[in-house]
Design a protein around this motif. Structure first.
Motif, PDB file in Angstrom:
ATOM      1  N   GLY A 103       0.866  -1.120   0.064  1.00 27.96           N
ATOM      2  CA  GLY A 103       0.241   0.135   0.125  1.00 27.96           C
ATOM      3  C   GLY A 103       0.874   1.255   0.085  1.00 27.96           C
ATOM      4  O   GLY A 103       0.564   2.318   0.498  1.00 27.96           O
ATOM      5  N   THR A 104       2.059   1.121  -0.791  1.00 22.15           N
ATOM      6  CA  THR A 104       3.038   2.434  -0.686  1.00 22.15           C
ATOM      7  C   THR A 104       3.411   2.910  -2.288  1.00 22.15           C
ATOM      8  O   THR A 104       3.049   1.752  -2.957  1.00 22.15           O
ATOM      9  CB  THR A 104       4.147   2.041   0.157  1.00 22.15           C
ATOM     10  N   ILE A 105       3.708   3.997  -2.304  1.00 22.25           N
ATOM     11  CA  ILE A 105       4.240   4.525  -3.667  1.00 22.25           C
ATOM     12  C   ILE A 105       5.580   4.911  -3.183  1.00 22.25           C
ATOM     13  O   ILE A 105       5.852   5.671  -2.168  1.00 22.25           O
ATOM     14  CB  ILE A 105       3.422   5.707  -3.892  1.00 22.25           C
ATOM     15  N   HIS A 106       6.568   4.876  -4.121  1.00 24.32           N
ATOM     16  CA  HIS A 106       7.930   5.052  -3.808  1.00 24.32           C
ATOM     17  C   HIS A 106       8.091   6.842  -4.411  1.00 24.32           C
ATOM     18  O   HIS A 106       7.606   7.159  -4.880  1.00 24.32           O
ATOM     19  CB  HIS A 106       9.055   4.346  -4.731  1.00 24.32           C
ATOM     20  N   ALA A 107       8.843   7.363  -3.341  1.00 22.59           N
ATOM     21  CA  ALA A 107       9.022   8.692  -3.294  1.00 22.59           C
ATOM     22  C   ALA A 107      10.691   8.911  -2.570  1.00 22.59           C
ATOM     23  O   ALA A 107      10.952   8.165  -1.855  1.00 22.59           O
ATOM     24  CB  ALA A 107       8.057   9.507  -2.553  1.00 22.59           C
ATOM     25  N   ARG A 108      11.028  10.021  -3.047  1.00 21.85           N
ATOM     26  CA  ARG A 108      12.438  10.405  -2.429  1.00 21.85           C
ATOM     27  C   ARG A 108      12.742  11.852  -2.532  1.00 21.85           C
ATOM     28  O   ARG A 108      12.330  12.683  -3.379  1.00 21.85           O
ATOM     29  CB  ARG A 108      13.419   9.961  -3.750  1.00 21.85           C
TER      30      ARG A 108
END
Length: 66
Positions: free
Chosen positions: A52-57
């Protein structure tokens, strides 16, 4: 970031001209405030259904000197 954090980010972004937040403020576990500044530089367009996550940086300078 979690899906709910992404939805919050998306709703906030709609109110900005240009549509993208680049400045971030970060606090570590023992910080009382967000004392470190950085730049948001990546947001994936795929939701990981298993977590349930989205990769962000965001890139934040490491100001710790040894």
């Amino acid at each position: 970031m979690s899906e709910s954090d992404f939805l919050t980010y998306s709703k906030y972004r709609e109110h900005l001209k240009g549509g993208h937040i680049q400045k971030v403020e970060v606090g570590l576990g023992d910080d009382k405030q967000y004392t470190r500044n950085g730049v948001f530089d990546f947001l994936d367009n795929v939701l990981d259904r298993s977590s349930g996550t989205i990769h962000a940086r965001a890139t934040v300078a490491n100001s710790i000197l040894f």
